[in-house]
Enzyme design. Structure first.
Site, PDB file in Angstrom:
ATOM      1  N   HIS A 249     -10.130   4.940 -10.792  1.00  0.00           N
ATOM      2  CA  HIS A 249      -9.634   5.617  -9.611  1.00  0.00           C
ATOM      3  C   HIS A 249      -9.156   4.515  -8.667  1.00  0.00           C
ATOM      4  CE1 HIS A 249      -9.532   8.026  -5.967  1.00  0.00           C
ATOM      5  NE2 HIS A 249      -9.591   9.090  -6.738  1.00  0.00           N
ATOM      6  N   ARG A 269      -5.496   9.810   2.013  1.00  0.00           N
ATOM      7  CA  ARG A 269      -4.131   9.325   2.167  1.00  0.00           C
ATOM      8  C   ARG A 269      -3.179  10.486   2.485  1.00  0.00           C
ATOM      9  NH1 ARG A 269      -3.517   7.008  -3.197  1.00  0.00           N
ATOM     10  NH2 ARG A 269      -5.690   7.550  -3.584  1.00  0.00           N
TER      11      ARG A 269
END
Lengths: 628, 332
Positions: A249, A269
């Site tokens: 990840h 994000r």
């Protein structure tokens, strides 16, 4: 002469996570005397960490869902490298395995009409994940654990002893499988508590030991994930496939240590978080590849407008695909612009008001506040790529879960769960691992039991093999002034994290093999102080051997596969290559201890499964010869 | 980075001692990080259990400054910089080595607790349950089996002799979970808890609830309801007293009942009984307030000696007569 406690069983299951427990239940239901070997306490396996759910095409929420849709999703996720038969069995049998859990007492979240609720997840076309809030893995492990207890209660009624037919050996580690020719004859290991040795004489062994993440510096895996099953299988003559495919990840926490490895969801994000290097520069604008140039913003001003007006502005580059983000973080850190802990800053605190962060990311906020006292509304997070799951593993027969060898099979050896390879191809979909555990755990238990029926006599263990196993296990304790296992472990993690991490290059992979070679010599001289009772230094010294062997397989396969696909990204070969799709990389270990890597063609697809896809989609993955 | 003082218990079943250590502590670390640093730098054979390091597996239970805690969830920032942090193994279970104890007591009790009984004639895939019904049991299924509740429970803490007859809070919530399971076919979960699991030993001091890292309301949602519903058939002095004070079951059923009744305002009685309102809301006893982030020592959880007042700790004496439930027998 060592005093070795001896037990006789029909089936020995190594590993007490989802796959192991499900296999043990099946073997016991088939009437076999079954032992479960658990490296930790019973019920603590890494399965508890799974949050999302278990994928099964029950069609409770959307009735259009069926096994064929699930099969297609799984193959797409794995970039068509999956063993098609495993993906087929998995998609077909997962619903029955989930429903069965309810008869063991599991309580999944419900739909309005009282059925098992299913949730959406990345890569799944329909809502498909059976879940219990965000603790589905815990529910699964507890349910299986309680089913085993209920079987023990039945045995107590019938035979007067809870452990008459199924026994859990908690905090017990297997260090060696013992063979009679090419047949499994038993397993040798030690009790953590006393340090005493124990021998299981058994014709069938099911490996269900999970993954390999502890070879990496930053990982979401626990200490148990040292690739024991992978290494045991190799040393017993079995083969591993696809070891180059590891799921990373891009944004896992790297600091503070109390949350190292824990995933930071991508929605940070999506909700305005930006990535900055140690100079405070928002660096993602420098990493937009040409193919994406048109869809991504060129200036911070445009990027910032996108959050509120996505129709008239282009996306911020922080939202590039996972591997691009990871590559960018990797480059910044390697160029010396990373944080001290080897990450970059993910900053949402300076970008959004605290109240908005709290509202949008409540569980992230609470997790980091509670575990690390990091207030994400006040300070940036330190993130970097985290090792999460290994797609590769023991090469198995799809129907029986029997472990394959270079020449055929290792008789009596079976593997299920994360330790087995093939099912997930080059990348695993979220939710497919819990159902994988159940489907193939059951199959492994079932076929292990059937295998013992087919035997005329029990395989015998050679005394010399046993003596050798004892000597190997005791060696670190007898080596005065040997190297510190913690230091060696740290260096191994450093090598794998830096050189065989999420983005790979030829030169670095070659360097990693050289470094692993040096470490191999040093691990042969590792020492442990203290006695044999519950001595973590000694246990780590023994685990190191396994981690190193498996790391070598990963590094070799990663160097060999000259393409980028799923969990394997080569900076020097950034494209997916249809000719590489036809190849599985198979690792084995020679008698001398050398790792051998060979190419093996993937199994030929059945036509009816190929027909489930549009030709235009297949054209993206298959070579022209295959399509003709 | 600072260097801080630690005392860590080292030894085994035959005895041991608290050793002094000075260990580096970085910002944002938890006690388990310090134990790991101790292992890597000073004491490679220091025994300690751990797995997930994220508060989900319940392996790293220990006592930190006397409090039963998960060491992966105990942040160093909750201590003063110059405070010595003392780490000891769980006290209720026999020590194996250092911080590792023999918790097999719990696995034995788990095995003695009757398993889920599937309903007859319901095929797999045909189970239908309402979300609101499964949620009650789901609360108890959150349990990560860290056994902090078992460790802190004074029935077995320092009372080895009670262990045989007492299953402990972890297994009371297991019994409650099955009792509340919408499809469990066994109907005697409460009675079994009382007769075979030692439910009657519990005098609801709530220490188990206090230490539960999953915040399961062990006492309020599992133990008390089981005690109350089982009492129809069995005598439990504590519940008897509780029922004298307020009938919780009636409270639930008669939510619209008058909540206060003042002297001088008699209400009509259907069967000539005194119009005394036993349903009057009484504030529940409160645990002592925690200072900062630290929980108080569970042994001295209450702010007074002896049991909580049956009239509620908020009430001051003498009581204002206007708020009393008093019925003068001579008055009509």
């Amino acid at each position: 002469m060592e005093n070795i406690e001896k037990h006789e069983y029909d089936v020995v299951v190594i590993g007490a996570g989802g796959a192991g427990l499900r296999a043990a239940i099946e073997a016991r239901l088939a009437g076999k005397r079954t032992a479960i070997i658990s490296k930790s306490l019973f019920g603590k396996a890494h399965t508890v960490m799974a949050e999302g759910g278990a994928a099964a095409a029950m069609g409770n929420v959307n009735s259009n869902d069926n096994w064929m849709v699930h099969f297609r999703d799984t193959m797409r996720g794995g970039k068509f490298l999956n063993n098609f038969r495993m993906a087929e069995l998995h998609a077909k049998e997962a619903p029955d395995r989930i429903w069965e859990l309810e008869t063991y007492g599991a309580l999944f979240d419900r739909t309005k009409d009282g059925k098992i609720s299913q949730r959406n997840f990345g890569g799944h076309e329909y809502p498909r994940l059976a879940h219990v809030g965000d603790r589905t893995g815990l529910e699964l492990i507890r349910t299986l654990q309680q089913k085993i207890v209920s079987l023990q209660q039945e045995d107590k009624k019938a035979h007067g002893d809870y452990e008459a037919r199924i026994k859990v050996f908690a905090e017990t580690t297997i260090t060696e499988l013992l063979l009679d020719g090419d047949r499994i004859a038993g397993a040798f290991g030690y009790y953590r508590e006393s340090g005493n040795f124990v021998l299981f004489q058994a014709p069938a062994v099911v490996l269900a030991t999970g993954g390999v993440g502890k070879s990496y510096k930053v990982t979401s895996n626990s200490w148990e994930y040292t690739g024991d099953g992978h290494a045991l299988a190799l040393r017993a003559g079995a083969t591993l496939i696809n070891m180059e495919f590891l799921q990373f990840h891009p944004t896992g926490m790297v600091w503070p240590p109390s949350v190292k490895g824990i995933l930071v969801t991508e929605s940070v994000r999506g909700d305005g978080g930006i990535l900055k290097n140690s100079d405070g520069k928002r660096f993602m604008f420098d990493y937009v590849p040409d193919v994406f140039r048109k869809q991504y913003a060129e200036t911070p001003e445009e990027a910032d407008r996108w959050y509120t007006d996505p129709d008239n502005n282009r996306r911020p580059p922080e939202l590039l695909p996972r591997d691009e983000v990871a590559r960018a973080i990797n480059s910044e850190v390697k160029a010396g612009r990373g944080t001290k802990a080897g990450g970059v800053y993910l900053d949402i605190a300076s970008r959004r008001p605290a109240a908005e962060i709290l509202k949008r990311l409540p569980s992230m906020y609470h997790q980091f506040k509670e575990l690390a006292d990091v207030d994400i509304t006040k300070q940036p997070m330190e993130v970097g790529p985290t090792c999460h799951y290994v797609m590769g593993g023991v090469e198995v027969d799809p129907d029986t879960a029997a472990a394959l060898s270079v020449t055929g099979t290792v008789q009596g050896l079976f593997a299920a769960g994360e330790v087995s390879g093939g099912m997930h191809g080059s990348n695993r979909l979220g939710g497919n691992s819990l159902s994988d555990l159940l489907v193939f755990g059951k199959r492994a238990g079932e076929y292990a039991a059937a295998y013992t029926d087919s035997l005329e006599k029990r395989p015998a263990i050679a005394n010399a093999d046993l003596d050798a196993a004892v000597e190997t296990a005791l060696a670190p304790l007898n080596r005065a002034g040997g190297e510190n296992p913690y230091t060696l472990h740290h260096e191994l993690q450093q090598v794998m994290g830096d050189l065989v991490g999420i983005i790979r290059r030829k030169g670095e992979l070659e360097e990693s093999l050289a470094r692993l070679g040096e470490l191999k010599e040093r691990v042969a001289k590792v020492g442990a102080t203290g006695g044999r009772r519950y001595n973590p230094g000694w246990h780590l010294a023994l685990d190191l051997r396994n981690m190193l062997l498996v790391s070598e397989c990963t590094a070799m396969a990663a160097l060999e596969r000259e393409e980028s696909r799923g969990g394997h990204t080569r900076e020097d070969f950034p494209k997916m290559d249809a000719t590489w799709r036809k190849v599985n990389l198979v690792s084995s270990v020679a008698k001398t201890g050398e790792v051998d890597l060979t190419h093996k063609p993937i199994p030929v697809w059945r036509q009816d499964l190929l027909d489930l896809f549009e030709r235009s989609e297949l054209a993206k993955y298959l070579t022209e010869d295959e399509l003709a | 980075m600072t260097v801080r003082n630690f005392k860590v218990w080292r030894g085994d079943g035959s005895g041991g001692q608290l050793n002094d250590y000075q260990v580096e502590v970085n910002e944002g670390e938890v006690v388990l990080d310090i134990i790991h640093r101790l292992q890597a730098t000073q004491e490679p054979d220091l025994a300690c259990r751990w797995n997930c390091k994220a508060g989900k597996c319940g392996s790293c239970s220990m006592e930190i400054n006397g409090m039963p805690r998960l060491s992966c969830m105990t942040r160093m920032s909750t201590f003063e910089e110059d405070e010595t942090v003392t780490v000891t193994p769980l006290r209720t279970f026999p020590v194996i080595r250092d911080l590792v104890t023999d918790v097999s007591f719990n696995y034995e009790k788990a095995r003695e607790t009757p398993a889920f009984a599937p309903p007859a004639g319901v095929a797999p895939g045909e189970y239908r349950m309402k979300q609101v019904d499964v949620e009650r049991s789901q609360e108890f299924r959150k349990c990560i089996e860290c056994y902090l509740c078992q460790n802190t429970c004074h029935v077995v803490r320092d009372h080895e002799e009670n262990k045989k007859a007492f299953a402990g809070p972890r297994f009371f919530i297991r019994a409650a979970e099955l009792d509340m399971h919408p499809l469990d076919a066994k109907t005697d979960r409460k009675e079994y808890a009382q007769s075979a699991m030692g439910l009657g030993f519990c005098n609801i001091t709530k220490c188990c609830t206090e230490v539960c890292p999953e915040h399961i309301k062990i006492t309020d949602n599992a133990i008390i309801p089981m005690k109350e519903r089982v009492v129809d058939r069995r005598y439990d002095p504590l519940v008897w007293l509780g029922r004298k004070i307020m009938r919780r079951d009636e409270l639930e059923q008669e939510a619209v009942a008058v909540t206060t009744l003042h002297a001088g305002e008699p209400t009509p009685q259907p069967d000539g009984a005194a119009p005394i309102n036993w349903h009057r809301e009484i504030p529940a006893p409160q645990a002592a307030v925690a200072e900062g982030d630290k929980l108080p020592l569970n042994e001295v959880l209450s702010d007074r000696t002896g049991a909580s007042s049956p009239f509620g700790d908020e009430i001051e004496f003498p009581v204002d007569p206007a708020t009393l439930n008093y019925y003068h027998p001579d008055r009509d």
